[in-house]
Enzyme design. Structure first.
Site, PDB file in Angstrom:
ATOM      1  N   GLN A  44      87.822  87.332  37.076  1.00  0.00           N
ATOM      2  CA  GLN A  44      88.485  87.214  35.766  1.00  0.00           C
ATOM      3  C   GLN A  44      90.016  87.207  35.833  1.00  0.00           C
ATOM      4  O   GLN A  44      90.666  86.596  34.981  1.00  0.00           O
ATOM      5  CB  GLN A  44      88.013  88.336  34.837  1.00  0.00           C
ATOM      6  CG  GLN A  44      86.505  88.353  34.603  1.00  0.00           C
ATOM      7  CD  GLN A  44      86.032  89.630  33.895  1.00  0.00           C
ATOM      8  OE1 GLN A  44      86.492  89.967  32.812  1.00  0.00           O
ATOM      9  NE2 GLN A  44      85.113  90.345  34.511  1.00  0.00           N
ATOM     10  N   VAL A  79      70.207  96.996  31.605  1.00  0.00           N
ATOM     11  CA  VAL A  79      69.895  98.397  31.339  1.00  0.00           C
ATOM     12  C   VAL A  79      70.021  98.638  29.837  1.00  0.00           C
ATOM     13  O   VAL A  79      70.988  98.186  29.206  1.00  0.00           O
ATOM     14  CB  VAL A  79      70.849  99.328  32.121  1.00  0.00           C
ATOM     15  CG1 VAL A  79      70.681 100.777  31.691  1.00  0.00           C
ATOM     16  CG2 VAL A  79      70.597  99.187  33.618  1.00  0.00           C
ATOM     17  N   CYS A 162      92.917  94.273  31.020  1.00  0.00           N
ATOM     18  CA  CYS A 162      94.194  93.630  31.360  1.00  0.00           C
ATOM     19  C   CYS A 162      95.081  93.492  30.127  1.00  0.00           C
ATOM     20  O   CYS A 162      95.222  92.394  29.566  1.00  0.00           O
ATOM     21  CB  CYS A 162      94.013  92.283  32.028  1.00  0.00           C
ATOM     22  SG  CYS A 162      95.576  91.752  32.755  1.00  0.00           S
ATOM     23  N   ALA A 310      92.580  95.762  39.594  1.00  0.00           N
ATOM     24  CA  ALA A 310      93.462  96.499  40.510  1.00  0.00           C
ATOM     25  C   ALA A 310      93.168  97.993  40.443  1.00  0.00           C
ATOM     26  O   ALA A 310      93.205  98.692  41.463  1.00  0.00           O
ATOM     27  CB  ALA A 310      94.921  96.226  40.146  1.00  0.00           C
ATOM     28  N   CYS A 342      99.282  95.189  36.838  1.00  0.00           N
ATOM     29  CA  CYS A 342      99.176  94.011  35.993  1.00  0.00           C
ATOM     30  C   CYS A 342     100.216  93.001  36.460  1.00  0.00           C
ATOM     31  O   CYS A 342     101.409  93.196  36.222  1.00  0.00           O
ATOM     32  CB  CYS A 342      99.434  94.422  34.536  1.00  0.00           C
ATOM     33  SG  CYS A 342      99.120  93.098  33.384  1.00  0.00           S
TER      34      CYS A 342
HETATM   35  C1  LIG Z   1      91.823  87.083  30.797  1.00  0.00           C
HETATM   36  C2  LIG Z   1      91.713  88.227  31.768  1.00  0.00           C
HETATM   37  C3  LIG Z   1      92.762  88.451  32.648  1.00  0.00           C
HETATM   38  C4  LIG Z   1      92.705  89.512  33.556  1.00  0.00           C
HETATM   39  N1  LIG Z   1      93.723  89.670  34.433  1.00  0.00           N
HETATM   40  C5  LIG Z   1      93.673  90.650  35.356  1.00  0.00           C
HETATM   41  C6  LIG Z   1      94.709  90.769  36.350  1.00  0.00           C
HETATM   42  O1  LIG Z   1      95.640  89.974  36.410  1.00  0.00           O
HETATM   43  N2  LIG Z   1      94.599  91.769  37.242  1.00  0.00           N
HETATM   44  C7  LIG Z   1      93.555  92.650  37.244  1.00  0.00           C
HETATM   45  O2  LIG Z   1      93.506  93.520  38.108  1.00  0.00           O
HETATM   46  N3  LIG Z   1      92.565  92.575  36.294  1.00  0.00           N
HETATM   47  C8  LIG Z   1      92.592  91.593  35.357  1.00  0.00           C
HETATM   48  N4  LIG Z   1      91.577  91.476  34.435  1.00  0.00           N
HETATM   49  C9  LIG Z   1      90.617  92.593  34.247  1.00  0.00           C
HETATM   50  C10 LIG Z   1      89.494  92.674  35.273  1.00  0.00           C
HETATM   51  O3  LIG Z   1      88.811  91.456  35.371  1.00  0.00           O
HETATM   52  C11 LIG Z   1      88.549  93.797  34.879  1.00  0.00           C
HETATM   53  O4  LIG Z   1      89.285  94.973  34.633  1.00  0.00           O
HETATM   54  C12 LIG Z   1      87.511  94.069  35.971  1.00  0.00           C
HETATM   55  O5  LIG Z   1      86.686  92.939  36.157  1.00  0.00           O
HETATM   56  C13 LIG Z   1      86.681  95.310  35.621  1.00  0.00           C
HETATM   57  O6  LIG Z   1      85.616  95.459  36.513  1.00  0.00           O
HETATM   58  P1  LIG Z   1      84.224  96.087  36.028  1.00  0.00           P
HETATM   59  O7  LIG Z   1      83.335  96.039  37.210  1.00  0.00           O
HETATM   60  O8  LIG Z   1      84.478  97.377  35.334  1.00  0.00           O
HETATM   61  O9  LIG Z   1      83.699  95.085  34.908  1.00  0.00           O
HETATM   62  P2  LIG Z   1      83.207  93.556  35.127  1.00  0.00           P
HETATM   63  O10 LIG Z   1      83.834  92.967  36.343  1.00  0.00           O
HETATM   64  O11 LIG Z   1      83.450  92.882  33.824  1.00  0.00           O
HETATM   65  O12 LIG Z   1      81.649  93.698  35.394  1.00  0.00           O
HETATM   66  C14 LIG Z   1      80.755  94.298  34.505  1.00  0.00           C
HETATM   67  C15 LIG Z   1      79.335  93.865  34.897  1.00  0.00           C
HETATM   68  O13 LIG Z   1      78.394  94.678  34.175  1.00  0.00           O
HETATM   69  C16 LIG Z   1      77.305  93.863  33.777  1.00  0.00           C
HETATM   70  N5  LIG Z   1      76.617  94.485  32.643  1.00  0.00           N
HETATM   71  C17 LIG Z   1      77.038  94.546  31.344  1.00  0.00           C
HETATM   72  N6  LIG Z   1      76.104  95.148  30.585  1.00  0.00           N
HETATM   73  C18 LIG Z   1      75.089  95.488  31.411  1.00  0.00           C
HETATM   74  C19 LIG Z   1      73.825  96.132  31.209  1.00  0.00           C
HETATM   75  N7  LIG Z   1      73.412  96.528  29.995  1.00  0.00           N
HETATM   76  N8  LIG Z   1      73.029  96.329  32.295  1.00  0.00           N
HETATM   77  C20 LIG Z   1      73.421  95.930  33.529  1.00  0.00           C
HETATM   78  N9  LIG Z   1      74.599  95.303  33.769  1.00  0.00           N
HETATM   79  C21 LIG Z   1      75.417  95.080  32.717  1.00  0.00           C
HETATM   80  C22 LIG Z   1      77.962  92.521  33.437  1.00  0.00           C
HETATM   81  O14 LIG Z   1      77.017  91.462  33.498  1.00  0.00           O
HETATM   82  C23 LIG Z   1      79.033  92.411  34.533  1.00  0.00           C
HETATM   83  O15 LIG Z   1      78.564  91.710  35.662  1.00  0.00           O
HETATM   84  C24 LIG Z   1      91.575  90.391  33.552  1.00  0.00           C
HETATM   85  C25 LIG Z   1      90.509  90.146  32.681  1.00  0.00           C
HETATM   86  C26 LIG Z   1      90.563  89.067  31.801  1.00  0.00           C
HETATM   87  C27 LIG Z   1      89.414  88.805  30.880  1.00  0.00           C
END
Ligand SMILES: Cc1cc2nc3c(=O)[nH]c(=O)nc-3n(C[C@H](O)[C@H](O)[C@H](O)COP(=O)(O)OP(=O)(O)OC[C@H]3O[C@@H](n4cnc5c(N)ncnc54)[C@H](O)[C@@H]3O)c2cc1C
Length: 409
Positions: A44, A79, A162, A310, A342
């Site tokens: 993302q 889940v 982000c 990050a 960021c």
């Molecule tokens: C436009 C944009 C720009 C960004 N820019 C940056 C940046 O420059 N630098 C940076 O570090 N971060 C950035 N980010 C943020 C970063 O992508 C997220 O903070 C990061 O992906 C968080 O990781 P996570 O594993 O918590 O969530 P995610 O990577 O979103 O993963 C969550 C997972 O949980 C799964 N899930 C959801 N509900 C359920 C359920 N009920 N049961 C089982 N699984 C489920 C989903 O399918 C998904 O695969 C950006 C995001 C966006 C949208």
């Protein structure tokens, strides 16, 4: 024979895959089960660049099956609930899955419907969002087709993932339109529900200058409430200095909207939720405050820092070491200091690398003045970070350059 210890990880995004890969590397005897319904994993952080035509959308995607660490199991399911006393999670398809240890990282929920008309408007009539994988390429269509007029970029109330992304695309768009000679006919507005341009005053001050240089008018405490795509009208609720609320309608040629966000509903309704619905963890150990065999990291956790990949990079080793320590009878270590980062794309070839921890403490990794826009960070964002994400972080390698507090005069 003893049963192998089972770690169940809910969510196989940035956090889930990283923790699973690291656990399998450090303790191959563990049974690691990832649960996630998604078949595609997105990088993302590159969505901002995709929206500005600087990154190929196809390169942000990989098949989830190709990222599951060797030896880990993937249940392609959603889940729906938890029974912590029985140490089970319930799946949408019916069965319950037992765990000895549970890691919760299902990300953040995008609440598109909290802005009237936004979901229906997206993807046409100049309404776009880098927050939607389905519509991120439409942002680039909007930028290319913009021939002048009013462009609006909006940011909802915190928290969002982000928190810099809503303004990053505004700077990239402004730079792109300047290069194409349409700036003279354009009025650019950044409208945020927040009371400051960025949560850390040190970077906020520097970003105000960036916005001014691009000719972007800043409107704070302006919360997008409704979008009428066919009439191209956006309605905002504005909060005055005295707290009085007024309504403002603005016409637009292009609107980049960032949706309101919250903890996933199934987490909000679970016994693991604390204030605001987030998984209630100790901010330094990332262990659940009531259930010691439960940890959380990433966007779904209550850790009061900016939600980024990050941050996940620094949280994952803390969760893994504390989980393995707990299995060996050790107390969890309070090793996470809130680090997040960021990379703020301030033009089509510069980035201001905002790195900070809890309480907005500025904590750069490199000995360089942090509020400077630099080409080297642009190169890092566009070419360096994607392979680090796919080939190191998601593979569970520990790679860290320590960050340090930066003295601000
Ligand atoms: C436009 C944009 C720009 C960004 N820019 C940056 C940046 O420059 N630098 C940076 O570090 N971060 C950035 N980010 C943020 C970063 O992508 C997220 O903070 C990061 O992906 C968080 O990781 P996570 O594993 O918590 O969530 P995610 O990577 O979103 O993963 C969550 C997972 O949980 C799964 N899930 C959801 N509900 C359920 C359920 N009920 N049961 C089982 N699984 C489920 C989903 O399918 C998904 O695969 C950006 C995001 C966006 C949208």
């Amino acid at each position: 024979m003893n049963r192998a210890t089972t770690v169940v990880i809910v969510g196989a995004g940035a956090a889930g895959i990283t923790v699973a890969a690291s656990l399998r590397r450090k303790q191959p005897a563990l049974l690691v089960t990832l649960i996630d319904p998604a078949t595609t994993h997105y990088y993302q952080p590159a969505f901002t660049l995709v929206g500005a035509g600087e990154f190929d959308f196809a390169r942000t995607q990989r098949a989830q099956s190709s990222l599951i660490p060797p030896g880990a199991e993937w249940l392609q399911d959603r889940v729906t609930g938890f029974l912590p006393e029985q140490q089970t999670v319930t799946l949408a398809s019916g069965p319950q899955v037992h765990y000895d240890y549970l890691v919760l990282c299902p990300g953040i929920q995008l609440d598109w419907d909290r802005i009237a008309g936004l979901r229906e408007s997206l993807g046409r009539n100049g309404v776009c969002s880098n927050y939607s994988p389905e519509h991120v390429t439409y942002t680039w269509d909007c930028l290319r087709n913009f021939g002048g007029g009013t462009a609006l970029f909006t940011q909802p109330p915190a928290p969002i993932k982000c928190a810099g992304a809503p303004q990053k695309i505004a700077y990239l768009a402004a730079d792109y339109w300047r290069g194409r000679g349409v700036s003279a006919h354009a009025r650019l507005h950044f409208l945020s529900a927040a009371g400051a341009l960025f949560s850390v005053p040190y970077f906020s001050k520097a970003l105000e200058k960036v916005a001014a240089r691009h000719g972007i008018e800043i409107h704070l405490q302006h919360n997008l409430m409704a979008v009428n795509g066919s009439k191209r009208i956006a309605t905002f609720e504005c909060t005055g200095k005295d707290g009085a609320k007024t309504r403002l309608e603005m016409e637009f040629e292009m609107l980049h909207a960032t949706p309101p966000q919250s903890a996933p509903d199934f987490i909000k309704q679970s016994p693991f939720a604390g204030a605001g619905g987030w998984v209630d963890v100790n901010p330094h150990t990332l262990q659940h405050v009531k259930y010691p065999n439960v940890f959380s990291l990433g966007d779904a956790s209550s850790a009061p820092t900016s939600k980024t990949a990050a941050a996940v990079r620094k949280q994952a080793p803390v969760v893994v070491n504390n989980l393995l320590g707990l299995m060996a009878g050790r107390q969890p270590s309070p090793a996470y200091d809130g680090y997040t980062s960021c990379p703020l794309t301030t033009s089509l070839n510069t980035v201001m690398l905002a790195e900070f921890g809890y309480d907005g403490k500025v904590t750069p990794t490199f000995p360089l003045q942090p509020d400077r826009e630099r080409r080297v960070w642009w190169l890092l964002k566009k070419y360096g970070l994607p392979p680090l994400y796919w080939d190191y972080m998601l593979k569970g390698y520990d790679w860290d350059i320590p960050h340090r507090p930066y003295p601000i005069s």
